[in-house]
Design a protein around this motif. Structure first.
Motif, PDB file in Angstrom:
ATOM      1  N   ALA A   1      17.252  52.587  35.031  1.00 43.56           N
ATOM      2  CA  ALA A   1      18.663  52.880  35.328  1.00 43.56           C
ATOM      3  C   ALA A   1      18.892  54.389  35.348  1.00 43.56           C
ATOM      4  N   GLY A   2      18.356  55.094  34.345  1.00 49.51           N
ATOM      5  CA  GLY A   2      18.530  56.546  34.273  1.00 49.51           C
ATOM      6  C   GLY A   2      17.882  57.236  35.464  1.00 49.51           C
ATOM      7  N   THR A   3      16.757  56.695  35.925  1.00 49.16           N
ATOM      8  CA  THR A   3      16.063  57.285  37.079  1.00 49.16           C
ATOM      9  C   THR A   3      16.954  57.201  38.322  1.00 49.16           C
ATOM     10  N   TYR A   4      17.558  56.003  38.561  1.00 51.46           N
ATOM     11  CA  TYR A   4      18.422  55.870  39.748  1.00 51.46           C
ATOM     12  C   TYR A   4      19.701  56.699  39.589  1.00 51.46           C
ATOM     13  N   MET A   5      20.184  56.830  38.346  1.00 53.06           N
ATOM     14  CA  MET A   5      21.394  57.632  38.141  1.00 53.06           C
ATOM     15  C   MET A   5      21.129  59.114  38.435  1.00 53.06           C
ATOM     16  N   SER A   6      19.949  59.576  38.027  1.00 54.61           N
ATOM     17  CA  SER A   6      19.547  60.956  38.308  1.00 54.61           C
ATOM     18  C   SER A   6      19.497  61.195  39.813  1.00 54.61           C
TER      19      SER A   6
ATOM     20  N   LEU B   1      22.415  53.956  27.248  1.00 56.40           N
ATOM     21  CA  LEU B   1      22.195  55.191  28.012  1.00 56.40           C
ATOM     22  C   LEU B   1      23.142  56.305  27.583  1.00 56.40           C
ATOM     23  N   GLU B   2      23.771  56.128  26.400  1.00 52.74           N
ATOM     24  CA  GLU B   2      24.837  57.077  26.045  1.00 52.74           C
ATOM     25  C   GLU B   2      24.368  58.534  25.974  1.00 52.74           C
ATOM     26  N   SER B   3      23.190  58.773  25.351  1.00 52.79           N
ATOM     27  CA  SER B   3      22.760  60.170  25.219  1.00 52.79           C
ATOM     28  C   SER B   3      22.451  60.754  26.596  1.00 52.79           C
ATOM     29  N   TYR B   4      22.055  59.882  27.504  1.00 52.49           N
ATOM     30  CA  TYR B   4      21.734  60.329  28.868  1.00 52.49           C
ATOM     31  C   TYR B   4      23.015  60.591  29.670  1.00 52.49           C
TER      32      TYR B   4
ATOM     33  N   LYS C   1      24.903  63.731  28.819  1.00 54.42           N
ATOM     34  CA  LYS C   1      24.364  64.969  29.441  1.00 54.42           C
ATOM     35  C   LYS C   1      24.815  65.076  30.896  1.00 54.42           C
ATOM     36  N   LEU C   2      24.828  63.929  31.609  1.00 52.36           N
ATOM     37  CA  LEU C   2      25.278  63.976  33.011  1.00 52.36           C
ATOM     38  C   LEU C   2      26.746  64.432  33.063  1.00 52.36           C
ATOM     39  N   ILE C   3      27.537  63.905  32.134  1.00 49.87           N
ATOM     40  CA  ILE C   3      28.967  64.268  32.111  1.00 49.87           C
ATOM     41  C   ILE C   3      29.109  65.767  31.807  1.00 49.87           C
ATOM     42  N   GLU C   4      28.289  66.242  30.845  1.00 50.95           N
ATOM     43  CA  GLU C   4      28.317  67.683  30.507  1.00 50.95           C
ATOM     44  C   GLU C   4      27.971  68.537  31.740  1.00 50.95           C
ATOM     45  N   MET C   5      27.099  68.006  32.591  1.00 52.03           N
ATOM     46  CA  MET C   5      26.720  68.747  33.807  1.00 52.03           C
ATOM     47  C   MET C   5      27.834  68.752  34.850  1.00 52.03           C
ATOM     48  N   GLY C   6      28.781  67.812  34.685  1.00 52.98           N
ATOM     49  CA  GLY C   6      29.856  67.710  35.689  1.00 52.98           C
ATOM     50  C   GLY C   6      29.616  66.588  36.693  1.00 52.98           C
ATOM     51  N   VAL C   7      28.667  65.691  36.395  1.00 54.00           N
ATOM     52  CA  VAL C   7      28.445  64.535  37.278  1.00 54.00           C
ATOM     53  C   VAL C   7      29.642  63.606  37.113  1.00 54.00           C
ATOM     54  N   ASN C   8      30.121  63.116  38.229  1.00 54.23           N
ATOM     55  CA  ASN C   8      31.311  62.268  38.216  1.00 54.23           C
ATOM     56  C   ASN C   8      30.892  60.795  38.165  1.00 54.23           C
ATOM     57  N   LEU C   9      31.100  60.163  37.006  1.00 52.02           N
ATOM     58  CA  LEU C   9      30.626  58.787  36.792  1.00 52.02           C
ATOM     59  C   LEU C   9      31.788  57.863  36.494  1.00 52.02           C
TER      60      LEU C   9
ATOM     61  N   SER D   1      28.052  64.493  43.816  1.00 48.13           N
ATOM     62  CA  SER D   1      28.246  65.632  42.899  1.00 48.13           C
ATOM     63  C   SER D   1      28.778  66.838  43.646  1.00 48.13           C
ATOM     64  N   GLU D   2      29.572  67.622  42.929  1.00 47.87           N
ATOM     65  CA  GLU D   2      30.008  68.902  43.512  1.00 47.87           C
ATOM     66  C   GLU D   2      29.289  70.010  42.767  1.00 47.87           C
ATOM     67  N   LYS D   3      30.029  70.835  42.012  1.00 44.14           N
ATOM     68  CA  LYS D   3      29.364  71.948  41.312  1.00 44.14           C
ATOM     69  C   LYS D   3      28.776  71.426  40.000  1.00 44.14           C
ATOM     70  N   LEU D   4      27.473  71.583  39.779  1.00 43.93           N
ATOM     71  CA  LEU D   4      26.851  71.071  38.547  1.00 43.93           C
ATOM     72  C   LEU D   4      26.530  72.226  37.599  1.00 43.93           C
ATOM     73  N   GLN D   5      26.789  72.002  36.318  1.00 45.94           N
ATOM     74  CA  GLN D   5      26.535  73.026  35.289  1.00 45.94           C
ATOM     75  C   GLN D   5      25.138  72.854  34.696  1.00 45.94           C
ATOM     76  N   PRO D   6      24.480  73.944  34.297  1.00 41.14           N
ATOM     77  CA  PRO D   6      23.198  73.794  33.593  1.00 41.14           C
ATOM     78  C   PRO D   6      23.420  73.241  32.181  1.00 41.14           C
TER      79      PRO D   6
END
Ligand SMILES: CC(=O)N[C@H]1[C@@H](OP(=O)(O)OP(=O)(O)OC[C@H]2O[C@@H](n3ccc(=O)[nH]c3=O)[C@H](O)[C@@H]2O)O[C@H](CO)[C@@H](O)[C@@H]1O
Ligand SMILES: C=C(OP(=O)(O)O)C(=O)O
Length: 428
Positions: A238-243, A262-265, A268-276, A288-293
């Motif tokens: 699941a995490g692979t397809y989400m990435s 998948l909460e810890s994963y 991190k996506l949310i912290e990056m700005g991924v819209n889920l 995705s638009e602008k992603l943060q490191p």
């Protein structure tokens, strides 16, 4: 060896349904030999590891059938036999036959397990557990003999020095029919451990505390399967397809997910700005638009999984700034890095286990090697994102553990071909 060829540059979209967890399945199959009745599983992933485990079962006179994710195993005619070393060496999880055979016969002779090279993969904690239960363990010529046949296995307290998924499951398998109570302290808490324990308890085992760091097992005499066990969804798949979807998707829904696993994963996506959008058993990933490191540290569950360290790297290449990954579980598990660099990624290992990832505007298809399963998953994602053709050699590593990957990626719009393996005959 198989190769996967991807003509990249086409954004993915649509839906993908996650299969049963590889890391549950590869323990459930050895666990099945502890049963005193036939057993059935469903949502079993169609992967090479299952095929190789079926070959090992066959060598023990245990018949099995596998069709459309339904796996039936009849261990009632089991006999002690030499196990095929090729199949044993093909996957790490063959070491679960140590615990399972010990539980069934009071002794086990198994070739030292193989599996993917992630750096050193010791099994001292497994052996410590078997010895605590009263077994004698000797090793000669790459073969491990574990023997408690004189007096049987007696429940004991085992405090693990390292949190280990493999050792926790192996000790449970050995202890489930032992005399008296076994207590595992500092146990691993992965969802796959809960899945194995659910399967065993439904057959009459008495195991309490799975999912916490103390597991108590009171030995029972018989285990009888009364229902079909449904394997939990594969959180790593699941995490692979989400990435992939966050890095290069135009709207993807990932179905059959337990979001809590998948909460810890996802955090991190949310912290990056991924819209889920996280639903009850599905996750939708918007473009995705602008992603943060971000900075990621792999840890035992519920921390960020080492098995998602590689699949997240192509996504981090999209972030606008420098990200860092520390793999504390397997610091040498960095064999995807050189390959991603060859595709144009700004990525490097700066110290053992420490990876720095810079923004990379464009990846370019080339020929790369999948050194292990998750490194291969990272290269698949990079190949989808890259301009031109990516050829991934040693793709058997990927097919070991990714359910029907060609079909799933094709449905998402990926131009992918697999050569050098007869997928129709993948299952015996
Ligand atoms: C089949 C399966 O489920 N494999 C998973 C399992 O592998 P595996 O069972 O190899 O990993 P463990 O959880 O056992 O190991 C975790 C850490 O403990 C160390 N260790 C382990 C056992 C031992 O006896 N001594 C020892 O020192 C390992 O070197 C590693 O640093 O967990 C890993 C960590 O989540 C995952 O990457 C693998 O996908
Ligand atoms: C390394 C893995 O598998 P194994 O432990 O079977 O080698 C994995 O699932 O990422």
């Amino acid at each position: 060896m198989a190769k996967i060829i991807i003509n990249g540059g086409h954004r993915i979209h649509g839906e993908v349904t996650i299969g049963g967890a590889k890391n549950s399945t590869v323990a459930l199959i050895p666990a099945a030999i502890l049963a005193d009745s036939p057993v059935k599983f469903d949502t079993v992933p169609q992967i090479l590891d299952v095929k190789n485990l079926q070959l090992i079962l066959q060598a023990m006179n245990v018949s099995s059938t596998f069709e459309n994710g339904n796996l039936s195993i009849d261990p009632t005619t089991i006999r002690e036999s030499d196990l095929p070393s090729g199949a044993i060496k093909s996957l790490r999880a063959s070491y679960y036959f140590m615990g399972a055979l010990l539980g069934r016969f009071g002794r086990a002779t198994v070739t030292f397990p193989g599996g993917d090279n992630l750096g050193r993969r010791p099994i001292d904690q497994h052996i410590k557990g078997f010895e605590a239960l009263g077994a004698t363990v000797t090793e000669s010529n790459d073969i491990i003999h574990i023997d408690a046949s004189d007096h049987g296995l007696i429940g004991a307290r085992v405090a693990l020095d390292t949190v280990s998924v493999g050792a926790t499951i192996n000790i449970i398998l050995a202890a489930v029919k032992a005399k008296g109570q076994t207590i595992i302290e500092n146990a691993a808490k992965e969802p796959e451990i809960i899945d194995i324990v659910t399967f065993l308890n439904n057959m009459g085992a008495n195991i309490r505390g799975a999912g916490t760091d103390t597991i108590r097992i009171t030995g029972v005499d018989t285990l009888i399967a009364r229902n079909t066990h449904t394997v939990i969804p594969d959180r790593i798949e699941a995490g692979t397809y989400m990435s992939m979807a966050a890095a290069f998707g135009d709207g993807v829904t990932v179905r059959n997910v337990i979001p809590e696993h998948l909460e810890s994963y996802t955090s991190k996506l949310i912290e990056m700005g991924v819209n889920l959008e996280i639903g009850e058993d599905a996750v939708h990933i918007f473009p995705s638009e602008k992603l943060q490191p971000v900075s990621i540290k792999t840890m035992p569950y519920p921390g960020f999984a080492t098995d998602l360290q590689q699949p997240v790297t192509p996504l981090l290449l999209m972030a606008e700034g420098e990200s860092t990954i520390y793999d504390t579980i397997y610091p040498k598990r960095v064999r995807h890095i050189a390959e991603l660099r060859r595709m144009g990624g700004d990525i490097a290992t700066v110290k053992p286990g420490e990876i720095k990832i810079g923004h990379s505007d464009r990846l370019i298809g080339t020929t790369v090697e999948a050194a292990e399963i998750r490194a291969g998953a990272a290269l698949i994602i990079a190949g989808i994102m890259a301009d031109g053709t990516t050829v991934i050699n040693n793709a058997d590593h990927i097919l070991r553990g990714y359910d029907r990957i060609q079909e799933k990626l094709t449905n998402l719009g990926v131009d992918i071909a697999i050569e050098g393996i007869d997928l129709i005959n993948l299952m015996p």
